[in-house]
Enzyme design. Structure first.
Site, PDB file in Angstrom:
ATOM      1  N   CYS A 101       0.763  -1.311  -0.044  1.00  0.00           N
ATOM      2  CA  CYS A 101      -0.106  -0.133  -0.105  1.00  0.00           C
ATOM      3  C   CYS A 101       0.800   1.343   0.090  1.00  0.00           C
ATOM      4  O   CYS A 101       0.193   2.425  -0.612  1.00  0.00           O
ATOM      5  CB  CYS A 101      -1.032   0.073   1.088  1.00  0.00           C
ATOM      6  SG  CYS A 101      -0.566  -0.394   2.616  1.00  0.00           S
ATOM      7  N   ARG A 110      10.465  -9.864  -2.026  1.00  0.00           N
ATOM      8  CA  ARG A 110      11.232  -9.785  -0.944  1.00  0.00           C
ATOM      9  C   ARG A 110      12.475 -10.811  -1.056  1.00  0.00           C
ATOM     10  O   ARG A 110      12.111 -12.108  -1.436  1.00  0.00           O
ATOM     11  CB  ARG A 110      10.478 -10.351   0.380  1.00  0.00           C
ATOM     12  CG  ARG A 110       9.255  -9.194   0.581  1.00  0.00           C
ATOM     13  CD  ARG A 110       8.609  -9.564   1.746  1.00  0.00           C
ATOM     14  NE  ARG A 110       7.667  -8.639   2.023  1.00  0.00           N
ATOM     15  CZ  ARG A 110       6.998  -8.429   3.271  1.00  0.00           C
ATOM     16  NH1 ARG A 110       7.091  -9.119   4.251  1.00  0.00           N
ATOM     17  NH2 ARG A 110       5.997  -7.666   3.276  1.00  0.00           N
ATOM     18  N   GLU A 149      14.235 -13.042   0.737  1.00  0.00           N
ATOM     19  CA  GLU A 149      13.833 -14.145   1.562  1.00  0.00           C
ATOM     20  C   GLU A 149      15.228 -14.732   2.187  1.00  0.00           C
ATOM     21  O   GLU A 149      16.082 -15.004   1.244  1.00  0.00           O
ATOM     22  CB  GLU A 149      12.910 -15.073   1.395  1.00  0.00           C
ATOM     23  CG  GLU A 149      11.400 -14.165   1.446  1.00  0.00           C
ATOM     24  CD  GLU A 149      10.911 -13.866   2.853  1.00  0.00           C
ATOM     25  OE1 GLU A 149      11.558 -14.289   3.720  1.00  0.00           O
ATOM     26  OE2 GLU A 149       9.962 -13.264   3.181  1.00  0.00           O
ATOM     27  N   ARG A 178       7.000 -19.623   1.422  1.00  0.00           N
ATOM     28  CA  ARG A 178       7.936 -18.407   1.509  1.00  0.00           C
ATOM     29  C   ARG A 178       8.719 -18.240   0.214  1.00  0.00           C
ATOM     30  O   ARG A 178       9.517 -18.915  -0.264  1.00  0.00           O
ATOM     31  CB  ARG A 178       8.926 -18.679   2.751  1.00  0.00           C
ATOM     32  CG  ARG A 178       9.977 -17.581   2.672  1.00  0.00           C
ATOM     33  CD  ARG A 178      10.986 -17.630   3.908  1.00  0.00           C
ATOM     34  NE  ARG A 178      10.204 -17.529   5.156  1.00  0.00           N
ATOM     35  CZ  ARG A 178      10.596 -18.049   6.457  1.00  0.00           C
ATOM     36  NH1 ARG A 178      11.771 -18.025   6.476  1.00  0.00           N
ATOM     37  NH2 ARG A 178       9.932 -17.800   7.564  1.00  0.00           N
ATOM     38  N   GLU A 231      -4.127  -6.587  -1.920  1.00  0.00           N
ATOM     39  CA  GLU A 231      -4.046  -5.505  -0.772  1.00  0.00           C
ATOM     40  C   GLU A 231      -5.180  -4.647  -0.704  1.00  0.00           C
ATOM     41  O   GLU A 231      -5.554  -4.050  -1.482  1.00  0.00           O
ATOM     42  CB  GLU A 231      -2.715  -4.561  -1.046  1.00  0.00           C
ATOM     43  CG  GLU A 231      -2.301  -3.750   0.072  1.00  0.00           C
ATOM     44  CD  GLU A 231      -1.668  -4.303   1.124  1.00  0.00           C
ATOM     45  OE1 GLU A 231      -1.649  -5.357   1.245  1.00  0.00           O
ATOM     46  OE2 GLU A 231      -1.028  -3.363   1.946  1.00  0.00           O
ATOM     47  N   ASP A 236      -2.856 -11.396  12.945  1.00  0.00           N
ATOM     48  CA  ASP A 236      -2.594 -12.533  12.280  1.00  0.00           C
ATOM     49  C   ASP A 236      -3.425 -13.483  12.088  1.00  0.00           C
ATOM     50  O   ASP A 236      -3.932 -14.019  13.033  1.00  0.00           O
ATOM     51  CB  ASP A 236      -1.209 -13.008  12.763  1.00  0.00           C
ATOM     52  CG  ASP A 236       0.205 -12.278  12.249  1.00  0.00           C
ATOM     53  OD1 ASP A 236      -0.150 -11.251  11.618  1.00  0.00           O
ATOM     54  OD2 ASP A 236       1.224 -12.671  12.954  1.00  0.00           O
ATOM     55  N   GLU A 244       1.326 -18.263   8.965  1.00  0.00           N
ATOM     56  CA  GLU A 244       0.821 -17.030   8.929  1.00  0.00           C
ATOM     57  C   GLU A 244       0.371 -16.655   7.612  1.00  0.00           C
ATOM     58  O   GLU A 244       0.988 -16.582   6.669  1.00  0.00           O
ATOM     59  CB  GLU A 244       1.713 -15.915   9.562  1.00  0.00           C
ATOM     60  CG  GLU A 244       0.839 -14.464   9.684  1.00  0.00           C
ATOM     61  CD  GLU A 244       1.855 -13.294   9.398  1.00  0.00           C
ATOM     62  OE1 GLU A 244       3.078 -13.438  10.079  1.00  0.00           O
ATOM     63  OE2 GLU A 244       1.350 -12.309   8.798  1.00  0.00           O
ATOM     64  N   ASN A 247      -3.169 -11.361   7.414  1.00  0.00           N
ATOM     65  CA  ASN A 247      -2.996 -10.216   8.785  1.00  0.00           C
ATOM     66  C   ASN A 247      -4.076  -9.170   8.196  1.00  0.00           C
ATOM     67  O   ASN A 247      -4.326  -9.012   6.903  1.00  0.00           O
ATOM     68  CB  ASN A 247      -1.755  -9.812   9.004  1.00  0.00           C
ATOM     69  CG  ASN A 247      -0.994  -9.036   7.917  1.00  0.00           C
ATOM     70  OD1 ASN A 247      -1.726  -8.106   7.397  1.00  0.00           O
ATOM     71  ND2 ASN A 247       0.137  -8.867   8.040  1.00  0.00           N
ATOM     72  N   CYS A 288      -4.906  -1.727   6.875  1.00  0.00           N
ATOM     73  CA  CYS A 288      -4.523  -2.558   5.547  1.00  0.00           C
ATOM     74  C   CYS A 288      -4.674  -3.824   5.811  1.00  0.00           C
ATOM     75  O   CYS A 288      -4.580  -4.404   6.757  1.00  0.00           O
ATOM     76  CB  CYS A 288      -3.473  -1.926   4.930  1.00  0.00           C
ATOM     77  SG  CYS A 288      -1.902  -2.369   5.722  1.00  0.00           S
ATOM     78  N   ARG A 319       0.045 -18.204   0.097  1.00  0.00           N
ATOM     79  CA  ARG A 319      -0.240 -18.637   1.581  1.00  0.00           C
ATOM     80  C   ARG A 319      -1.553 -19.394   1.656  1.00  0.00           C
ATOM     81  O   ARG A 319      -1.682 -20.413   2.464  1.00  0.00           O
ATOM     82  CB  ARG A 319       0.196 -17.541   2.410  1.00  0.00           C
ATOM     83  CG  ARG A 319       1.537 -17.173   2.435  1.00  0.00           C
ATOM     84  CD  ARG A 319       2.159 -16.803   3.560  1.00  0.00           C
ATOM     85  NE  ARG A 319       3.714 -16.786   3.591  1.00  0.00           N
ATOM     86  CZ  ARG A 319       4.540 -16.207   4.514  1.00  0.00           C
ATOM     87  NH1 ARG A 319       4.162 -15.778   5.698  1.00  0.00           N
ATOM     88  NH2 ARG A 319       5.720 -16.195   4.497  1.00  0.00           N
TER      89      ARG A 319
END
Lengths: 500, 500
Positions: free
Chosen positions: A302, A332, A334, A343, A351, A412, A430, A433, A459, A466
């Site tokens: 965001c 990302r 990772e 992951r 979003e 979460d 997770e 969220n 947000c 996931r």
């Protein structure tokens, strides 16, 4: 607090015939201005050598020397300019010594750019700086260094402590269909293929599953709550991360974006020639021919929307603003190794962002959580739980702690992964969220309400990879075993591409 | 062709007592092997100095010296190793002279890495190299240099010539609703907001228009023709661009992706400290702390799908493969200045790919073009035209020319932009293309058919920003003036966000 600045003012010419001591005495009112009586900055020592005036300026908490020296500069410029046609060419500081009390005792050594020496005696800190220029003094760097020392000590005390985690709700245990790692199985079947470093190609079958999940989010959450779609850039420039707070951290997890120094094919001819001759990409040469990063690829989704609102006052009739974006990938860097699709370095997220008065934001946060609860219970039939945790933005800035009132903060959503072991002993995934971010973004991007009341925002990011892992880890890969509400929306799976 | 290599073999010890001249004579059969009689490589000169054998090896077109020297090395290693326990430690080449005819006379100077001298007498080229190592000789770099010289000359002749462009079909002129630049108008209304360098935030109104266009593509093209959605990574690694051919060019238009050297927050502490103290991002220091690029952001959208098929044999029952991707943004470092949303650095594209036997690929190409024609005529009611052009991949590799048979190649779809001037004098906007790429990708990624017949492929990228520009430039921003088929699918536009 005790500040001692050794500095010099360099004049455009010698000060013969000027009563400099008189002027310095006269300046004392200027230096003390704004400070309680007797607590302002003062000139403890002064010595004129030709066109250089060496000074030692001291102060307590008020009218600190790095400010005072500019007040003095202005004062002297005015006095000397008119009468003697002398200007001040430069301010230099050989040494700046600051003695102050920190909030807690440090647990280990602290170092920092610009600092020559940082020493502690209990909570008493002596910070010594050397060879400071105009920019350093003018930029108020000293106050920020004092804050940073306290922040670093605070972090030392947090180290090893987990984030806050408090169970809010938990579904009943559900009998899993299998206990295999769905990524491995999907890879074996050719539904997904690993690429690069944590990137995956998703074939037709798994893409259909992912898009069905996205459709469920639209049908059961975004449409009923009247969210409108927007398209947010996925290249994030530094200005955004400065305002969002990400520039304080996260450098280790960013995929940086570097443009070429030139578009001219001639500029790149050596690179293309070497490639055409050797068959190898000359990566080192390329690195010389690209610019420093302009920022990086989308990390949190965001922040790059906020410039759309930056510096503006939003009409009440448009509040709460309710928008979502699903226009591209987030990346990302990772930690190493392959973890299946739970992951990944490149992932797909819907979003969702809402902005309004504090009660509007809080209410929507609650409604969104309820809609998720229905999706997970009634359509996906997951075994899952919710926990109140350290707000993500504090976690991302390396801070812990949470809002006792449970208004600002993050929930979460975690799913049990049967392939990871027992419910009690293994880590849950997770997969989701939802955060009420309070005033963080409206303040960071200077977004105002019509009524001047502080705006809040929230947000929630839906990580589609996931969701798939949570669902398939519990329900297996055979649609026969999937809940009917999901199958109804899925329809037929497309055929897999067959290889010989 | 005439090759002359001056090189040295370095032995592990001196060759006392070895009849080296005898061995060299004996090696002539090995050096000539595979070449027509009398045309193989030969040793024109040799001189032994202690443990170094200096050689001059010459050849014509066959058994070239940079190959021959390794044949000789193997031959001597075997002869000397067993009997004298001598090995060959190293091959060095001081000088390599190649004389050959190029296809066309060069129009100006040519330079190139590794080349000490490139000189021409008409079509006769003398290429001289110096100080070559084992890798250079072994890697067949010389042949690639000869090809590259011809390619560079060819480019000199193309320079200034436009790409091939041949009108196939043109709609009737249509009366435009207005003649304004839609980007400017949308910006003025706050529908879109410019960010960074050719990135845009799309607000709710324009996003709804864009998604409606995407829905039309799904309803009127992808579903009827049975295309399945996949998700293709948007980070493109070098291996992909090597196989797709993009590594031969395009360096000037890539947004490069550089990962951090480390994820460790300690490694980044200096950067975060400097930012927290100065409020500025230390970009130079960051550039030191990131790696060379692993590749770049998605440029053409389909290449990173191909590893899914790479090296595999596809079952006939899966052919033709029909897939599409709309999972993220593409980025191109475009020429400076803002051009509205018709030329952007970050854009959104639905990429459609089909793979099959040549007749399947050709047939689908035709069907897709027909479906587009219906969409543009019956739903969007555009004034547009189609042209047969230089295939995009040739254009991207800096080549021109086209397939006279019009099987392999690209159709460009262009729309008239009333705000740019008259139909005849202004440039039309290329808002779409559709290509039959022939065997390029199946060959590049080594994808085979069950029947061993060569596979072909095609692709078509729908640039959503350009569809919007084409549509709004002709139809204006007021839905009242939009064609009913589009309005029906659009429904209501969402409210704009109102600012005070």
């Amino acid at each position: 607090m005790k500040f001692t600045l050794n500095c010099s003012l360099i004049f455009s010419k010698g000060l013969e015939g000027v009563d400099i001591q008189g002027l310095l005495r006269e300046s004392s009112a200027v230096l003390a201005k704004g400070a309680p009586r007797g607590e302002g900055a003062r000139i403890a020592r002064s010595e004129l050598k030709d066109n250089r005036l060496d000074l030692m300026i001291t102060s307590g908490r008020y009218a600190r020397p790095h400010d005072a020296v500019f007040r003095l500069k202005n004062f002297l410029s005015e006095k000397l300019g008119r009468k003697y046609r002398v200007g001040i060419r430069e301010i230099r500081a050989d040494r700046y010594r600051i003695e102050f009390d920190v909030e807690r005792e440090p647990k280990k050594k602290i170092s920092m750019p610009f600092a020559k020496r940082i020493e502690f005696d209990g909570k008493r800190c002596v910070l010594e700086l050397q060879n400071l220029d105009h920019e350093f003094l003018r930029g108020n760097y000293v106050d920020r260094m004092i804050n940073l020392i306290n922040e670093k000590i605070e972090k030392q005390h947090y180290e090893g402590k987990g984030e806050h985690w408090e169970l809010i709700w938990q579904s009943k245990p559900k009998e899993p269909v299998w206990n295999k790692d769905p990524s491995r199985e999907m890879e074996r079947r050719g539904w997904i293929m690993h690429r690069g470093r944590g990137q995956w190609i998703f074939g037709p079958v798994v893409t259909k599953i992912m898009r069905t999940m996205e459709d469920i989010v639209v049908e059961k959450l975004l449409n009923p709550l009247n969210f409108d779609e927007v398209i947010i850039p996925k290249a994030v420039t530094w200005d955004v991360w400065k305002r969002s707070g990400h520039a304080k951290n996260l450098y280790g997890e960013i995929y940086y974006l570097c443009p070429p120094r030139s578009r001219d094919p001639g500029f790149w001819e050596e690179v293309t020639d070497i490639y055409k001759i050797t068959g190898e990409i000359p990566e080192k040469l390329i690195k010389e021919k690209i610019r420093g990063p302009i920022g990086g690829m989308c990390y949190a989704q965001c922040p790059p929307f906020w410039p759309y609102l930056e510096g503006k006052t939003i009409a009440d009739e448009s509040l709460p603003i309710k928008i979502f974006d699903r226009s591209g990938t987030s990346m990302r860097y990772e930690s190493g190794g392959i973890h299946g699709i739970e992951r990944v370095d490149e992932f797909h997220r819907v979003e969702i962002v809402w902005i309004g008065y504090p009660d509007q934001v809080k209410k929507l946060h609650g409604e969104i959580v309820e809609h998720y609860r229905k999706i997970f219970n009634e359509i996906l039939d997951l075994e899952w739980r919710m926990a109140w945790v350290t707000p993500w933005f504090m976690a991302q800035e390396g801070l812990t702690g949470f809002d006792e009132k449970k208004e600002v903060g993050t929930i979460d959503f975690e799913a049990y992964l049967p392939y990871k072991g027992s419910r009690e002993e293994s880590e849950w995934l997770e997969f989701q969220n939802a955060s009420n971010n309070g005033d963080k973004y409206p303040k960071g991007f200077n977004v105002k309400s019509q009524g001047r009341e502080q705006l809040h925002s929230g947000c929630t990011g839906i990580g589609l990879e996931r969701w798939i892992v949570a669902f398939l880890a519990q329900k297996g890969l055979d649609p026969e075993n999937w809940p009917s509400g999901f199958r109804k929306r899925l329809g037929e799976l497309p055929p897999e591409i067959k290889f010989l």
